[in-house]
Each structure stands twice: as structure tokens, then as C-alpha cells.
Design a protein around this motif. Structure first.
Motif, PDB file in Angstrom:
ATOM      1  N   LYS A   1      -1.637  -2.270  -4.022  1.00  0.00           N
ATOM      2  CA  LYS A   1      -2.908  -2.504  -3.804  1.00  0.00           C
ATOM      3  C   LYS A   1      -3.979  -1.437  -3.438  1.00  0.00           C
ATOM      4  CE  LYS A   1      -2.447  -6.762  -5.028  1.00  0.00           C
ATOM      5  NZ  LYS A   1      -2.787  -7.187  -6.291  1.00  0.00           N
ATOM      6  N   ALA A   2      -3.161  -0.500  -2.874  1.00  0.00           N
ATOM      7  CA  ALA A   2      -3.761   0.911  -2.584  1.00  0.00           C
ATOM      8  C   ALA A   2      -2.982   2.114  -2.253  1.00  0.00           C
ATOM      9  CB  ALA A   2      -4.674   0.612  -1.347  1.00  0.00           C
ATOM     10  N   TYR A   3      -3.587   3.237  -2.393  1.00  0.00           N
ATOM     11  CA  TYR A   3      -2.941   4.453  -2.736  1.00  0.00           C
ATOM     12  C   TYR A   3      -3.580   5.294  -1.618  1.00  0.00           C
ATOM     13  CZ  TYR A   3      -0.559   8.385  -4.872  1.00  0.00           C
ATOM     14  OH  TYR A   3       0.208   9.551  -5.250  1.00  0.00           O
ATOM     15  N   ILE A   4      -2.795   5.662  -0.361  1.00  0.00           N
ATOM     16  CA  ILE A   4      -3.617   6.548   0.565  1.00  0.00           C
ATOM     17  C   ILE A   4      -2.672   7.909   0.921  1.00  0.00           C
ATOM     18  CG2 ILE A   4      -3.747   6.621   3.051  1.00  0.00           C
ATOM     19  CD1 ILE A   4      -3.928   3.578   3.083  1.00  0.00           C
TER      20      ILE A   4
ATOM     21  N   GLN B   1      -9.345   0.476   7.832  1.00  0.00           N
ATOM     22  CA  GLN B   1     -10.407  -0.225   6.690  1.00  0.00           C
ATOM     23  C   GLN B   1      -9.766  -0.539   5.561  1.00  0.00           C
ATOM     24  OE1 GLN B   1     -13.590   2.521   6.166  1.00  0.00           O
ATOM     25  NE2 GLN B   1     -14.803   0.891   4.903  1.00  0.00           N
ATOM     26  N   VAL B   2      -8.874   0.264   5.039  1.00  0.00           N
ATOM     27  CA  VAL B   2      -8.327  -0.354   3.954  1.00  0.00           C
ATOM     28  C   VAL B   2      -7.343  -1.538   4.000  1.00  0.00           C
ATOM     29  CG1 VAL B   2      -6.274   0.481   2.065  1.00  0.00           C
ATOM     30  CG2 VAL B   2      -8.002   1.935   2.631  1.00  0.00           C
ATOM     31  N   ILE B   3      -6.666  -1.667   5.074  1.00  0.00           N
ATOM     32  CA  ILE B   3      -5.924  -2.748   5.569  1.00  0.00           C
ATOM     33  C   ILE B   3      -6.739  -4.014   5.473  1.00  0.00           C
ATOM     34  CG2 ILE B   3      -4.333  -3.854   7.158  1.00  0.00           C
ATOM     35  CD1 ILE B   3      -3.001  -1.002   7.487  1.00  0.00           C
TER      36      ILE B   3
ATOM     37  N   GLU C   1      -9.798  -4.464   4.403  1.00  0.00           N
ATOM     38  CA  GLU C   1     -10.193  -5.060   3.228  1.00  0.00           C
ATOM     39  C   GLU C   1      -9.327  -5.741   2.065  1.00  0.00           C
ATOM     40  OE1 GLU C   1     -11.656  -1.259   1.286  1.00  0.00           O
ATOM     41  OE2 GLU C   1     -13.403  -0.994   2.603  1.00  0.00           O
ATOM     42  N   LYS C   2      -8.094  -5.257   2.327  1.00  0.00           N
ATOM     43  CA  LYS C   2      -7.099  -5.968   1.449  1.00  0.00           C
ATOM     44  C   LYS C   2      -6.842  -7.032   2.042  1.00  0.00           C
ATOM     45  CE  LYS C   2      -7.114  -2.703  -1.304  1.00  0.00           C
ATOM     46  NZ  LYS C   2      -7.964  -2.764  -2.448  1.00  0.00           N
TER      47      LYS C   2
ATOM     48  N   ILE D   1       0.835  -1.204  -0.025  1.00  0.00           N
ATOM     49  CA  ILE D   1      -0.009   0.048  -0.078  1.00  0.00           C
ATOM     50  C   ILE D   1       0.907   1.292   0.104  1.00  0.00           C
ATOM     51  CG2 ILE D   1      -1.715   1.291   1.330  1.00  0.00           C
ATOM     52  CD1 ILE D   1      -2.495  -1.440   2.217  1.00  0.00           C
TER      53      ILE D   1
ATOM     54  N   ASP E   1      -9.679   4.947   8.458  1.00  0.00           N
ATOM     55  CA  ASP E   1      -9.406   4.673   6.994  1.00  0.00           C
ATOM     56  C   ASP E   1      -8.521   3.928   6.672  1.00  0.00           C
ATOM     57  OD1 ASP E   1     -11.882   6.417   6.534  1.00  0.00           O
ATOM     58  OD2 ASP E   1     -10.398   8.324   5.878  1.00  0.00           O
ATOM     59  N   LEU E   2      -7.438   4.167   7.334  1.00  0.00           N
ATOM     60  CA  LEU E   2      -6.187   3.292   7.069  1.00  0.00           C
ATOM     61  C   LEU E   2      -6.540   1.927   7.528  1.00  0.00           C
ATOM     62  CD1 LEU E   2      -3.046   2.773   6.476  1.00  0.00           C
ATOM     63  CD2 LEU E   2      -2.744   3.470   8.868  1.00  0.00           C
TER      64      LEU E   2
END
Length: 166
Positions: free
Chosen positions: A112-115, A126-128, A130-131, A92, A123-124
Motif C-alpha cells: 500500500k506504500a513504499y517508504i 501520516q502514511v500509516i 492515511e492507509k 508498507i 511522514d511515517l
């Protein structure tokens, strides 16, 4: 969803996922580490790409959070090298200077993501989450495919064996 809603509750079973956080800003490293550890993750940090590569070669990490601007190497080059070293590790990208070109390059290099910094801790997390769920689902599909293949192969071998006996 609030930050506390993502934290594990008493009685939850936690499988410690490991995270490598790479950033040259010590304050960001420490705050990100605190956020992740409070959510049940095992965390290691690196302030340089060289240190991140060394750690990735010697330890297992489920996820790497990579700053795009590092003192010894561009984060996109680190992303490319980590992809070669640990292709299954979820990468990420995290940046304080977002650009469309950077985002496209990161996606093309299989981030896999761009923060964008500063980020909301919820939010961080949640992204982790989800991945990790996406990877677990993909692994289940792989396991199901292997099981199907073995069952079909056994059936074929049993059929061939019974034909030889006739």
C-alpha cells in the motif's frame, strides 16, 4: 505537519491499531517501535521473515512495515506470503536502497506504500494514518453494500410472500 501534531491529544479516544515492524537492523526496529508506540499503536517486532510469518499467523496486525532486505528472505517474498496469510493487513514496504524495479514489484504485489529510509517520523505516521483511513472507508462501503443487499432481499421476499397470499 510536525511530528507532535500527529500524536493523540489528551481526551482523544484511541483505538489501538496493531503494527508489525520487520527489519534486521535492531536500531531501526527500536526507533520505529518507539515512534509508533508514542503515537498510540501497539507494536511487535521481528528481525527475520520467518519470525514475521509466525507472528502474522498467530496474531492480528492492522499494518506491517516490511524491510525489503532481510537475512532469510527478500522482503518482496515476505510481502507475497503475508498477502496470502493476511490479505486485509496493510503492508508498507520500507527500504534503504530504493529502486524503480523494487517499487514497481512492491506495488504489483499489493503493497500500500513504499517508504525510503531514513524516514521522517511524521511522514511515517501520516502514511500509516492515511492507509488506515482508506481501509476504514472501504469497510464502511462494504457494510453499506451488505445493508443495501439485505434490505433489497427482504423487500423482494416480502413482495413474493404477498404475491403468494393473493
Amino acid at each position: 505537519m510536525g511530528f507532535l501534531a500527529i500524536l493523540p491529544q489528551a481526551g482523544d479516544t484511541i483505538q489501538k491499531n496493531t503494527v508489525l515492524v520487520v527489519d534486521d537492523d535492531r536500531a531501526i526496529l527500536e526507533s520505529t517501535q518507539a515512534i509508533l508506540e508514542s503515537a498510540g499503536y501497539a507494536v511487535q517486532t521481528a528481525e527475520t521473515a520467518r519470525d514475521a510469518i509466525r507472528k502474522a499467523k498467530s496474531d492480528w496486525f492492522d499494518i506491517a512495515l516490511l524491510d525489503i532486505k532481510l537475512p532469510d528472505m527478500e522482503g518482496t517474498e515476505l510481502l507475497k506470503q503475508l498477502q496470502e496469510i493476511k490479505p486485509r493487513m496493510i503492508k508498507i514496504m520500507v527500504t534503504g536502497s530504493a529502486s524503480l524495479d523494487n517499487a514497481i514489484q512492491c506495488v504489483n504485489l499489493e503493497a500500500k506504500a513504499y517508504i525510503v529510509k531514513p524516514f521522517n517520523p511524521a511522514d511515517l505516521l501520516q502514511v500509516i494514518d492515511e492507509k488506515l483511513k482508506e481501509r476504514r472507508a472501504a469497510e464502511r462501503i462494504d457494510e453499506d453494500n451488505v445493508t443495501d443487499f439485505i434490505e433489497e432481499r427482504l423487500q423482494k421476499l416480502e413482495t413474493l410472500h404477498s404475491l403468494e397470499e393473493k
